[in-house]
Design an enzyme around this catalytic site. Sequence first.
Site, PDB file in Angstrom:
ATOM      1  N   CYS A  55      -0.387   4.117   2.179  1.00 28.16           N
ATOM      2  CA  CYS A  55      -0.161   3.914   3.615  1.00 28.16           C
ATOM      3  C   CYS A  55       1.313   4.122   3.956  1.00 28.16           C
ATOM      4  CB  CYS A  55      -0.502   2.482   4.058  1.00 28.16           C
ATOM      5  SG  CYS A  55      -1.980   1.786   3.364  1.00 28.16           S
ATOM      6  N   ASP A  56       2.201   3.548   3.180  1.00 27.80           N
ATOM      7  CA  ASP A  56       3.604   3.436   3.592  1.00 27.80           C
ATOM      8  C   ASP A  56       4.585   4.247   2.759  1.00 27.80           C
ATOM      9  OD1 ASP A  56       2.854   1.637   5.591  1.00 27.80           O
ATOM     10  OD2 ASP A  56       2.963  -0.067   4.233  1.00 27.80           O
TER      11      ASP A  56
ATOM     12  N   CYS B 144       0.836  -1.206   0.000  1.00 28.39           N
ATOM     13  CA  CYS B 144       0.000   0.000   0.000  1.00 28.39           C
ATOM     14  C   CYS B 144       0.866   1.249   0.000  1.00 28.39           C
ATOM     15  CB  CYS B 144      -0.926  -0.028   1.225  1.00 28.39           C
ATOM     16  SG  CYS B 144      -1.929   1.454   1.353  1.00 28.39           S
TER      17      CYS B 144
END
Length: 324
Positions: free
Chosen positions: A146-147, A143
Site C-alpha cells: 500500500c505505502d 503494508c
Amino acid sequence: MSQNVENKIHQTIIIGSGPAGYTAAIYAARANMEPIIITGMQPGGQLTTTTEVENFPGYPNGITGPEMMVELQQQAERFGTQVIFDMVTQVEFDKSGQHIHKVRTANGQEFSTRSIIISTGASAKYLGLEDETKYAGSGVSACATCDGFFYRGKDVAVIGGGDTAAEEATYLAKLCRKVYLLVRKEEMRASKVMQERVFKTPNLELMYNHELIGLEGDGVVEKAIIYNNQTEQQSQLQVDGVFIAIGHKPNTDLFVGMLDMDANGYLLTRDKTTHTNVPGVFACGDVQDHIYRQAVTAAGSGCMAALDAERYVAELEAALSPAL
Ligand code: NDP
C-alpha cells in the site's frame, strides 16, 4: 440493553465493511437480496488507515483509502443496502433446522437471516509503542504494497522475522535505497526460500537481535531508536519510514468453535468458493486470505460471496416453498 428483535427473515446479513463487505453488498443489493451490512468498529476497514490507494484499478489518479470506502458505501446504498453502524457481538447459526441464523449487535439489535457473509477482515499487529500511534500515516505503516511507493529512493526499516517481514522487506528493497530488517531473535522464522531472498538482496541489511523501541522526527519519522538485546546497546537508524510486519490477526474471535479455521485463525472456505463449513455462511476478504490481502482481491471475493449467497438462498427458498 433493550433488545430490538425483528420478525423479518432477511436474505443476507453482511458482517464487516471493508472492500469485501461493500462489494458483497453491491452485488447482493443488485440481486434484490436487500442486504444489511453491519459495519463493525472500524467502518471501512483497514483501508481507512492507509493514505493514498494507487493500485485499485479504475482510479488513474489514485484515491485516499477513506474516500474509496465512502464511495463503496454510497455505491452499496444506491442499490438499497442498509448500512448499520454497529458491532456484531454474537452470531447463532441455525440449530433448529429451519435454516435461520441469528445476528446480535452491541446496540441490542437482533436479526434473523437465511445467509451470513463474513467480511470482518484482519488487523495488522503492532508493537504497542506510543510512537507507532504518534507517527501513524507519517512514517509508520503495516503494508508495503500500500505505502511502499511513497518511500521510493528513501531508507526504511522493517520489523519482524516471519514470511510477512521477509516479503515486505524484499518488496521495499526494489523501491527504496536501503532497507534494514530488524529481527528480534538471532534467526528468522520465515521459510527458507524467503530467507534466501532476503540474504540475496544487496540493499537489504539484516539486523538480528534488534528491536524497535521508539521513533523521532519533526511531524514525520526521521529516526528509529533501536535496541540490541545482546549487547544491550541503544542506537539510532536514519530512516524515513518504518514498516511493522509482525503478522496479522484475522478478526474471527466471534466464530471460534463455530466455523472451521486454520492454525492462525483464518476462516477456511470450501474448494474455490466462499462457502464455510456451515450451510448459508460465507467468508470473503482478508478474514479468509492471508496470502494476497489486497483491496482488489478482497473486493473480488466479496463478489463471489454475494453470488454464492444468492444461489444458496434461491435454492433454499425453492426447496422450502410448497410444491405448486
Ligand atoms: P509470523 O507469526 O509467522 O511471524 C511474525 C514475526 O514477527 C516473527 O518473526 C516474530 O518474532 C515477529 N514478532 C512478533 N511480535 C514481535 C514483536 N513484538 N517485536 C518484534 N518482532 C515480533 O507472521 P507472518 O505474518 O510473517 O506470517 C503468518 C502466516 O502467513 C505464516 O504462516 C506465513 O508463512 C504466512 N505467510 C505466507 C506468505 C507467503 O506464502 N507468501 C507471505 C506472508 C505470510 P519471533 O520469531 O521472535 O516470534
